[in-house]
Design a protein around this motif. Structure first.
Motif, PDB file in Angstrom:
ATOM      1  N   GLU A 136       0.830  -1.202   0.000  1.00  0.00           N
ATOM      2  CA  GLU A 136       0.000   0.000   0.000  1.00  0.00           C
ATOM      3  C   GLU A 136       0.868   1.257   0.000  1.00  0.00           C
ATOM      4  O   GLU A 136       0.491   2.283  -0.585  1.00  0.00           O
ATOM      5  CB  GLU A 136      -0.923   0.005   1.218  1.00  0.00           C
ATOM      6  CG  GLU A 136      -2.001  -1.067   1.177  1.00  0.00           C
ATOM      7  CD  GLU A 136      -2.957  -0.963   2.342  1.00  0.00           C
ATOM      8  OE1 GLU A 136      -3.322   0.183   2.714  1.00  0.00           O
ATOM      9  OE2 GLU A 136      -3.323  -2.015   2.904  1.00  0.00           O
ATOM     10  N   TYR A 137       2.008   1.176   0.676  1.00  0.00           N
ATOM     11  CA  TYR A 137       2.956   2.283   0.714  1.00  0.00           C
ATOM     12  C   TYR A 137       4.346   1.744   0.414  1.00  0.00           C
ATOM     13  O   TYR A 137       4.727   0.679   0.900  1.00  0.00           O
ATOM     14  CB  TYR A 137       2.972   2.966   2.085  1.00  0.00           C
ATOM     15  CG  TYR A 137       1.713   3.725   2.421  1.00  0.00           C
ATOM     16  CD1 TYR A 137       1.559   5.060   2.061  1.00  0.00           C
ATOM     17  CD2 TYR A 137       0.671   3.101   3.117  1.00  0.00           C
ATOM     18  CE1 TYR A 137       0.400   5.763   2.366  1.00  0.00           C
ATOM     19  CE2 TYR A 137      -0.490   3.791   3.429  1.00  0.00           C
ATOM     20  CZ  TYR A 137      -0.615   5.121   3.046  1.00  0.00           C
ATOM     21  OH  TYR A 137      -1.766   5.808   3.348  1.00  0.00           O
ATOM     22  N   VAL A 138       5.108   2.506  -0.359  1.00  0.00           N
ATOM     23  CA  VAL A 138       6.506   2.200  -0.619  1.00  0.00           C
ATOM     24  C   VAL A 138       7.327   3.419  -0.220  1.00  0.00           C
ATOM     25  O   VAL A 138       7.155   4.501  -0.796  1.00  0.00           O
ATOM     26  CB  VAL A 138       6.772   1.857  -2.094  1.00  0.00           C
ATOM     27  CG1 VAL A 138       8.263   1.606  -2.322  1.00  0.00           C
ATOM     28  CG2 VAL A 138       5.952   0.635  -2.508  1.00  0.00           C
ATOM     29  N   ALA A 139       8.178   3.265   0.787  1.00  0.00           N
ATOM     30  CA  ALA A 139       9.076   4.334   1.217  1.00  0.00           C
ATOM     31  C   ALA A 139      10.462   3.989   0.712  1.00  0.00           C
ATOM     32  O   ALA A 139      11.134   3.105   1.254  1.00  0.00           O
ATOM     33  CB  ALA A 139       9.064   4.473   2.734  1.00  0.00           C
ATOM     34  N   LEU A 140      10.880   4.653  -0.343  1.00  0.00           N
ATOM     35  CA  LEU A 140      12.168   4.392  -0.975  1.00  0.00           C
ATOM     36  C   LEU A 140      13.186   5.398  -0.456  1.00  0.00           C
ATOM     37  O   LEU A 140      13.055   6.602  -0.675  1.00  0.00           O
ATOM     38  CB  LEU A 140      12.039   4.508  -2.496  1.00  0.00           C
ATOM     39  CG  LEU A 140      13.331   4.419  -3.312  1.00  0.00           C
ATOM     40  CD1 LEU A 140      14.023   3.077  -3.106  1.00  0.00           C
ATOM     41  CD2 LEU A 140      13.032   4.646  -4.797  1.00  0.00           C
ATOM     42  N   THR A 141      14.200   4.910   0.254  1.00  0.00           N
ATOM     43  CA  THR A 141      15.212   5.801   0.813  1.00  0.00           C
ATOM     44  C   THR A 141      16.402   5.873  -0.137  1.00  0.00           C
ATOM     45  O   THR A 141      16.874   4.854  -0.639  1.00  0.00           O
ATOM     46  CB  THR A 141      15.661   5.319   2.204  1.00  0.00           C
ATOM     47  OG1 THR A 141      16.056   3.938   2.136  1.00  0.00           O
ATOM     48  CG2 THR A 141      14.517   5.441   3.202  1.00  0.00           C
ATOM     49  N   LEU A 142      16.897   7.101  -0.358  1.00  0.00           N
ATOM     50  CA  LEU A 142      17.919   7.363  -1.367  1.00  0.00           C
ATOM     51  C   LEU A 142      19.193   7.971  -0.770  1.00  0.00           C
ATOM     52  O   LEU A 142      19.965   8.595  -1.482  1.00  0.00           O
ATOM     53  CB  LEU A 142      17.344   8.310  -2.431  1.00  0.00           C
ATOM     54  CG  LEU A 142      16.068   7.826  -3.123  1.00  0.00           C
ATOM     55  CD1 LEU A 142      15.449   8.955  -3.929  1.00  0.00           C
ATOM     56  CD2 LEU A 142      16.364   6.626  -4.012  1.00  0.00           C
ATOM     57  N   GLY A 143      19.389   7.802   0.539  1.00  0.00           N
ATOM     58  CA  GLY A 143      20.565   8.365   1.174  1.00  0.00           C
ATOM     59  C   GLY A 143      20.544   9.879   1.106  1.00  0.00           C
ATOM     60  O   GLY A 143      19.524  10.529   1.360  1.00  0.00           O
ATOM     61  N   GLY A 144      21.665  10.463   0.702  1.00  0.00           N
ATOM     62  CA  GLY A 144      21.758  11.916   0.624  1.00  0.00           C
ATOM     63  C   GLY A 144      20.877  12.525  -0.452  1.00  0.00           C
ATOM     64  O   GLY A 144      20.672  13.751  -0.462  1.00  0.00           O
ATOM     65  N   ALA A 145      20.343  11.704  -1.363  1.00  0.00           N
ATOM     66  CA  ALA A 145      19.475  12.214  -2.429  1.00  0.00           C
ATOM     67  C   ALA A 145      18.021  12.342  -1.992  1.00  0.00           C
ATOM     68  O   ALA A 145      17.177  12.743  -2.793  1.00  0.00           O
ATOM     69  CB  ALA A 145      19.578  11.314  -3.656  1.00  0.00           C
ATOM     70  N   GLY A 146      17.709  11.978  -0.746  1.00  0.00           N
ATOM     71  CA  GLY A 146      16.348  12.164  -0.247  1.00  0.00           C
ATOM     72  C   GLY A 146      15.580  10.866  -0.121  1.00  0.00           C
ATOM     73  O   GLY A 146      16.151   9.801   0.126  1.00  0.00           O
ATOM     74  N   ALA A 147      14.282  10.939  -0.329  1.00  0.00           N
ATOM     75  CA  ALA A 147      13.416   9.775  -0.185  1.00  0.00           C
ATOM     76  C   ALA A 147      12.156   9.979  -0.999  1.00  0.00           C
ATOM     77  O   ALA A 147      11.781  11.108  -1.342  1.00  0.00           O
ATOM     78  CB  ALA A 147      13.070   9.531   1.287  1.00  0.00           C
ATOM     79  N   ILE A 148      11.484   8.876  -1.311  1.00  0.00           N
ATOM     80  CA  ILE A 148      10.243   8.874  -2.086  1.00  0.00           C
ATOM     81  C   ILE A 148       9.208   8.064  -1.322  1.00  0.00           C
ATOM     82  O   ILE A 148       9.515   7.004  -0.768  1.00  0.00           O
ATOM     83  CB  ILE A 148      10.473   8.251  -3.472  1.00  0.00           C
ATOM     84  CG1 ILE A 148      11.339   9.170  -4.335  1.00  0.00           C
ATOM     85  CG2 ILE A 148       9.150   7.961  -4.177  1.00  0.00           C
ATOM     86  CD1 ILE A 148      11.777   8.536  -5.653  1.00  0.00           C
ATOM     87  N   LEU A 149       7.986   8.558  -1.285  1.00  0.00           N
ATOM     88  CA  LEU A 149       6.867   7.806  -0.724  1.00  0.00           C
ATOM     89  C   LEU A 149       5.816   7.652  -1.804  1.00  0.00           C
ATOM     90  O   LEU A 149       5.296   8.640  -2.326  1.00  0.00           O
ATOM     91  CB  LEU A 149       6.271   8.510   0.492  1.00  0.00           C
ATOM     92  CG  LEU A 149       5.056   7.809   1.114  1.00  0.00           C
ATOM     93  CD1 LEU A 149       5.471   6.466   1.727  1.00  0.00           C
ATOM     94  CD2 LEU A 149       4.393   8.695   2.174  1.00  0.00           C
ATOM     95  N   ALA A 150       5.508   6.409  -2.146  1.00  0.00           N
ATOM     96  CA  ALA A 150       4.484   6.118  -3.140  1.00  0.00           C
ATOM     97  C   ALA A 150       3.281   5.468  -2.468  1.00  0.00           C
ATOM     98  O   ALA A 150       3.428   4.626  -1.582  1.00  0.00           O
ATOM     99  CB  ALA A 150       5.035   5.188  -4.223  1.00  0.00           C
ATOM    100  N   SER A 151       2.082   5.871  -2.883  1.00  0.00           N
ATOM    101  CA  SER A 151       0.843   5.287  -2.392  1.00  0.00           C
ATOM    102  C   SER A 151      -0.209   5.447  -3.482  1.00  0.00           C
ATOM    103  O   SER A 151       0.068   5.991  -4.560  1.00  0.00           O
ATOM    104  CB  SER A 151       0.382   5.986  -1.106  1.00  0.00           C
ATOM    105  OG  SER A 151      -0.045   7.314  -1.392  1.00  0.00           O
TER     106      SER A 151
END
Length: 324
Positions: A227-242
């Motif tokens: 239902e949720y994907v929290a993609l962590t990118l280190g120093g490049a930030g993060a993405i949350l998909a829903s």
């Protein structure tokens, strides 16, 4: 088995089947074939779900931690956990709990991380872990299954965990890699928190642009894997998909000292805020703040509440929320 009684707080349960004694130190220069004189040694109880629970406690929440441990290192691990006052249920195994070893090279600022193999776990032991989990599952709450699987535990272990959670009406959150991650996604989970490298391994392609990264996270949601994907990118930030779209955020500016435990801190803060009734966007912001706060602490130290709350405030003003 007696289960500690917990106060009436949002129900969160963490599961760690491959915890580790995290040993950290520093030395001026790492080189072969020489004795390396090191600084004072720090020892912390580590492992995905354990760190998640430790962060939840530091941020004012409560989580019950299930973990497997055995041998002399398991005894030391249990003592460290008890000293922190975490409510736990230990699931005994015969072989000794592993260790992880981190060395900071002070001359260069590099960090060397040695992650030792976990103990062999028998079928009787890992099935007993599942039985214990079934009796402690927080119906209506959150189950965080996090960390690597030790030898002997099947790749579909987290998929079995996800099935137990669904049957009990709990929301399953998985932080894993490789075949264990893919099996859990095939079963379907509430939330998954891969790193970029882990998501690339699952997808089988290089995700080298912001659009590719966002599309891959969104595809997991569209397929019903999470239902949720929290993609962590280190120093490049993060993405949350829903189902509502994709949120991308930069990380706050901090002096990065050690990234050990940053991902676990992200997940601990994220889950706690969800359990407290915050929106997914607010939980996402809190996760980024906690991960960044941990990255600014030395060795295996985790985030502090004051730092997390300060960074949450900073991010609240800066977080952009583009929709796809």
């Amino acid at each position: 088995m007696d289960v500690p009684s917990l106060p009436q707080t949002p129900p969160i349960l963490t599961l760690t089947v491959n915890p580790a004694l995290d040993v950290s130190t520093s030395t001026p220069h790492v080189t072969g074939e020489h004795k390396l004189r090191c600084s004072a040694t720090r020892i912390d109880p580590g492992g995905g779900g354990i760190n998640v629970a430790r962060v939840i406690r530091r941020l004012g929440g409560t989580a019950l931690s299930l973990y497997a441990a055995g041998g002399p290192t398991g005894d030391a691990f249990r003592q460290l956990i008890a000293a922190e006052g975490l409510p736990t249920v230990m699931m005994p195994i015969h072989n000794s709990t592993r260790q992880s070893f981190t060395v900071d090279e002070t001359d260069s600022g590099k960090q060397f991380r040695f992650v030792l193999q976990g103990p062999e776990v028998t079928e009787a032991e890992w099935t007993a872990c599942l039985d214990t989990l079934a009796t402690t599952m927080p119906a209506g709450g959150y189950l965080v299954a996090s960390g690597s699987l030790p030898p002997g535990v099947p790749d579909d272990f987290y998929a079995r965990v996800a099935r137990l959670a669904r049957d009990a009406g709990a929301r399953c959150i998985v932080d894993a890699s490789g075949p264990a991650l893919s099996a859990a996604l095939a079963e379907g989970v509430f939330l998954v928190k891969p790193s970029l490298r882990e998501l690339e391994a699952h997808a089988g392609v290089k995700l080298d642009t912001p659009k590719n990264q966002a599309d891959a996270a969104a595809q997991l949601v569209a397929s019903g894997a999470a239902e949720y994907v929290a993609l962590t990118l280190g120093g490049a930030g993060a993405i949350l998909a829903s189902a509502s779209g994709v949120i991308r955020s930069d990380v706050p500016r901090v002096t990065v000292i050690s990234t050990v435990g940053a991902g676990d801190s992200f997940l601990g803060a994220f889950v706690l805020r969800l359990a407290q009734g915050r929106t997914a966007e607010e939980a996402f912001r809190s996760g980024i703040a906690a991960g960044s706060a941990t990255a600014s602490t030395p060795a295996t130290e985790l985030c502090h509440r004051d730092d997390v709350e300060r960074l949450e405030t900073e991010l609240a003003a800066a977080l952009s929320v583009p929709r796809r």
